[in-house]
Write an enzyme that holds these catalytic residues in place. Structure first.
Site, PDB file in Angstrom:
ATOM      1  CE  LYS A  53      -4.083  -2.286   2.112  1.00 25.79           C
ATOM      2  NZ  LYS A  53      -4.698  -2.778   3.286  1.00 25.79           N
ATOM      3  CD  GLN A  97      -3.586  -4.382   6.284  1.00 22.94           C
ATOM      4  OE1 GLN A  97      -4.014  -3.610   5.707  1.00 22.94           O
ATOM      5  NE2 GLN A  97      -4.442  -5.746   5.766  1.00 22.94           N
ATOM      6  CG  ASP A 120     -10.123  -0.005   5.009  1.00 27.19           C
ATOM      7  OD1 ASP A 120      -9.895  -0.341   3.687  1.00 27.19           O
ATOM      8  OD2 ASP A 120      -9.227  -0.428   5.736  1.00 27.19           O
TER       9      ASP A 120
HETATM   10  N1  GUN Z   1      -7.413  -7.090   5.823  1.00 26.48           N
HETATM   11  C1  GUN Z   1      -7.736  -7.923   4.751  1.00 26.48           C
HETATM   12  N2  GUN Z   1      -8.377  -6.839   3.694  1.00 26.48           N
HETATM   13  C2  GUN Z   1      -8.586  -5.643   4.338  1.00 26.48           C
HETATM   14  C3  GUN Z   1      -8.868  -4.454   3.972  1.00 26.48           C
HETATM   15  O1  GUN Z   1      -9.347  -4.005   2.674  1.00 26.48           O
HETATM   16  N3  GUN Z   1      -8.808  -3.238   4.705  1.00 26.48           N
HETATM   17  C4  GUN Z   1      -8.142  -3.567   5.970  1.00 26.48           C
HETATM   18  N4  GUN Z   1      -7.961  -2.301   6.637  1.00 26.48           N
HETATM   19  N5  GUN Z   1      -7.528  -4.553   6.339  1.00 26.48           N
HETATM   20  C5  GUN Z   1      -7.840  -5.697   5.607  1.00 26.48           C
END
Ligand code: GUN
Length: 285
Positions: A53, A97, A120
């Site tokens: 990311k 996350q 998100d």
């Molecule tokens: N863990 C797995 N997929 C995601 C996501 O799309 N966002 C976040 N913050 N954590 C994740």
């Protein structure tokens, strides 16, 4: 018939190029879009996602910060950091996350993020906005799937979409987004009785169960669009999806590969949401 393979990497490059121009426009106005990513503990998959990311941000002109907490960190400590980031003018998007360690209440942590920075789309306000069709920050994975369908010219309205998986991150928002575009929706889980009877009725089949290769050719309608959200690491170290790619590609009309399908689009939509969040702050001044 052999399915048309939807190239997620190529589509991601195309969408990122469009949004990079928007980021550059903001930078000219003195505002560089900024994303803060919070990671707690040392889940290896999460560490890889977080690094990719940050790299993608860099390539798109987005400033990014990683806030790395040890497994032993307290929930209050993390929430306090979120509150600081809520006030930080350089930061337009905050992402925690998931999964968080077991001693955390994920809901409380996510609700600490201010709605304007919830890129998100997991905050209850944004979930509600999605339900009512006024989505602000659509959750990145289903948003990426919608973008793939749009860019591949796949019609949604009036068609039957079957979503296998009911997670808050993919299955539920995916079904809502397809519904909003006029599809008839069936939501199944990996435990649905006679699952194949449902999946065989799908014009668009989206699978997010985390069960490697569970969707086989006999479960797919000829010519259907099959979107594989799964990413499973096999004992030989290879990645595979929730769809049995080799058999399904002989039956489907369109199919996404793993890797190189939905994955690159998920990160791309996070970049889009972060740039959109920065644009909103400009619209407010
Ligand atoms: N863990 C797995 N997929 C995601 C996501 O799309 N966002 C976040 N913050 N954590 C994740």
């Amino acid at each position: 018939m052999s399915a048309k393979i939807i190239d997620g990497n190529a589509l991601a490059r195309e969408v990122r190029a469009e949004w990079k121009t928007r980021a550059e426009r903001l930078i000219e106005q003195g505002v560089q879009p900024g994303l803060a990513v919070i990671i707690v503990g040392s889940n290896p998959a999460s560490s890889i996602y977080v690094r990719s990311k940050a790299k993608a941000c860099d390539e798109t002109g987005i400033y990014s910060e990683i806030h790395d907490f040890p497994e032993s960190a307290s929930q209050d400590e993390v929430i306090q950091r979120i509150q600081e980031l809520n006030r930080a003018p350089r930061i337009h998007g905050i992402l925690v996350q998931l999964p968080l360690p077991n001693h955390f209440e994920s809901r409380k942590v996510i609700e600490a993020i201010t709605v304007e920075k919830d890129v998100d789309g997991f905050h209850l306000y944004n979930v509600g906005a999605l339900v009512t069709g006024n989505t602000v920050f659509p959750p990145c994975t289903p948003f990426g799937v919608m973008k793939m369908l749009e860019k591949s010219g796949i019609a949604i309205e009036g068609r039957h979409a079957v979503v296998v998986g009911r997670s808050n991150i993919v299955g539920k928002p995916m079904a809502l987004m397809l519904l909003e575009k006029g599809a008839t929706i069936t939501i199944c889980t990996s435990k649905t009785h006679n699952l194949a009877e449902h999946t065989r009725r799908a014009d668009i089949l989206v699978v997010a169960t985390g069960k490697p290769r569970m969707i086989t050719a006999d479960m797919v309608k000829p010519g259907a669009t099959v979107i594989d959200v799964g990413i499973n690491r096999m004992p030989d170290g290879k990645l595979t999806g929730d769809v049995d790619f080799e058999s399904v590609k002989e039956k489907a009309g369109y199919l996404t590969p793993v890797p190189g399908g939905v994955g690159p689009m998920t990160i791309t939509m996070l970049l889009c949401n972060t740039i959109a969040a920065a644009e909103r702050t400009q619209a407010r001044v």
